[in-house]
Scaffold this motif. Structure first.
Motif, mmCIF file in Angstrom:
data_model
loop_
_atom_site.group_PDB
_atom_site.id
_atom_site.type_symbol
_atom_site.label_atom_id
_atom_site.label_comp_id
_atom_site.label_asym_id
_atom_site.label_seq_id
_atom_site.Cartn_x
_atom_site.Cartn_y
_atom_site.Cartn_z
ATOM 1 N N ASN A 88 0.821 -1.215 0.000
ATOM 2 C CA ASN A 88 0.000 0.000 0.000
ATOM 3 C C ASN A 88 0.852 1.260 0.000
ATOM 4 N N ILE A 89 1.972 1.227 0.712
ATOM 5 C CA ILE A 89 2.862 2.396 0.752
ATOM 6 C C ILE A 89 3.449 2.655 -0.628
ATOM 7 N N LEU A 90 3.859 1.579 -1.305
ATOM 8 C CA LEU A 90 4.427 1.729 -2.646
ATOM 9 C C LEU A 90 3.390 2.265 -3.629
ATOM 10 N N PHE A 91 2.153 1.796 -3.491
ATOM 11 C CA PHE A 91 1.120 2.277 -4.404
ATOM 12 C C PHE A 91 0.779 3.738 -4.130
ATOM 13 N N ILE A 92 0.841 4.144 -2.855
ATOM 14 C CA ILE A 92 0.651 5.561 -2.527
ATOM 15 C C ILE A 92 1.761 6.393 -3.165
ATOM 16 N N CYS A 93 2.968 5.849 -3.200
ATOM 17 C CA CYS A 93 4.081 6.552 -3.858
ATOM 18 C C CYS A 93 3.799 6.752 -5.346
ATOM 19 N N VAL A 94 3.191 5.731 -5.971
ATOM 20 C CA VAL A 94 2.813 5.851 -7.377
ATOM 21 C C VAL A 94 1.809 6.983 -7.558
ATOM 22 N N LEU A 95 0.825 7.049 -6.659
ATOM 23 C CA LEU A 95 -0.175 8.118 -6.736
ATOM 24 C C LEU A 95 0.451 9.493 -6.521
ATOM 25 N N LEU A 96 1.409 9.566 -5.604
ATOM 26 C CA LEU A 96 2.075 10.845 -5.338
ATOM 27 C C LEU A 96 2.888 11.303 -6.550
ATOM 28 N N ILE A 97 3.531 10.346 -7.217
ATOM 29 C CA ILE A 97 4.311 10.694 -8.410
ATOM 30 C C ILE A 97 3.405 11.266 -9.494
ATOM 31 N N MET A 98 2.174 10.741 -9.589
ATOM 32 C CA MET A 98 1.219 11.265 -10.572
ATOM 33 C C MET A 98 0.911 12.740 -10.335
ATOM 34 N N MET A 99 1.015 13.183 -9.088
ATOM 35 C CA MET A 99 0.663 14.564 -8.746
ATOM 36 C C MET A 99 1.802 15.549 -8.984
ATOM 37 N N VAL A 100 3.013 15.032 -9.270
ATOM 38 C CA VAL A 100 4.177 15.910 -9.449
ATOM 39 C C VAL A 100 4.292 16.310 -10.916
ATOM 40 N N PRO A 101 4.220 17.596 -11.245
ATOM 41 C CA PRO A 101 4.385 18.030 -12.641
ATOM 42 C C PRO A 101 5.783 17.673 -13.153
#
Length: 277
Positions: free
Chosen positions: A107-120
């Motif tokens: 779950n932590i790794l998948f949250i990291c994926v979501l966070l990367i999506m938010m970075v321009p």
């Protein structure tokens, strides 16, 4: 019943108007590609259909003139095919791992994926440029392809799509004695065809139109992609509008063919990815 009919009519009119607005730029570029470059300088990009100034001269120049357009075109084509293929393979495999297996820190790794999506991407330009420079990949196609092979948005989409696939398929494969790789390749990948088509179109468009990052890492004009090459036609010493406008029109064709070829799968994949999970 009457309200439903009115609603459908209003929606039809609305989307028809939106469709026409979207087509206007394509119409303008198409008309301009048949006009001399001087007309574009005098009147700009317009919707005026004037047969007296229209001809095939620009297209003749495109295919017979002394320029590097098709070098740029095939550079972009190679990069797009390579980048899309690697992105789909890597992202689908990562997404399958998130969907099919339970492991510590998932779950932590998948949250990291979501966070990367938010970075321009613009925020990552400088550190990414420094990394590419330090490992000696400047002025190479690897510098363009490698940073995008694990696309956060593509991983997220594939993961959502795979979440809607019954886990019993994987269990049945294991019962039949299939290896984990066999289950993925023979059972899961065929089911993912619609999602692959959807992501192939979206990633293909992004790669084909990518300008900023290739512009930063490429210095050899023989390696220029099509967007960079077209930009070089506009200089302080002279502008080649004849090639620029017909080249811009011709650059639309590959993406148009890609969308038409995968249109059915694209709609199925986007719909499934939106509602599953």
């Amino acid at each position: 019943m009457k309200k439903d009919m009115v609603l459908k009519t209003v929606l039809f009119i609305f989307f028809a108007v939106v469709g026409l607005l979207i087509l206007i730029p394509f119409y303008a570029v198409t008309i301009a590609s048949f006009k001399p470059g001087g007309d574009l300088i005098r009147y700009g990009l317009n919707l005026r259909f004037d047969l007296s100034v229209m001809s095939l001269d620009n297209f003749v120049y495109l295919f017979t003139g002394d320029h590097a357009y098709f070098t740029w075109f095939f550079n972009s084509l190679f990069l797009t095919v390579a980048q899309v293929a690697l992105t789909l393979i890597v992202s689908a495999t990562v997404a399958y791992g998130f969907s099919a297996y339970e492991f510590k820190g998932k779950n932590i790794l998948f949250i990291c994926v979501l966070l990367i999506m938010m970075v321009p991407f613009e925020i990552l330009l400088l550190p990414l440029y420094t990394l590419i420079f330090n490992i000696g990949l400047m002025n190479s196609y690897s510098a363009i392809i490698l940073p995008g092979v694990a696309s956060a948005a593509t991983i997220f989409f594939f993961r959502q799509y795979l979440s809607g696939i019954p886990k019993e398929i994987i269990s049945a494969g294991r019962v039949d004695g299939a290896s984990e790789y066999g289950i993925y390749i023979r059972l899961i990948l065929p089911i993912m065809k619609p999602s692959f088509a959807a992501m192939a179109i979206l990633n293909g468009m992004n790669s084909w139109n990518n300008f900023l990052w290739p512009f930063m890492v490429l210095s050899d004009d023989r390696k220029y992609t099509l967007p960079i090459g077209l930009k070089t036609l506009l200089t302080p010493y002279g502008n080649n509008y004849d090639l620029l406008i017909v080249g811009s029109f011709f650059s639309i064709i590959p993406i148009f063919i890609l969308f038409v070829a995968f249109q059915k799968y694209f709609i199925d994949g986007m719909t499934a990815g939106a509602v599953k999970g």
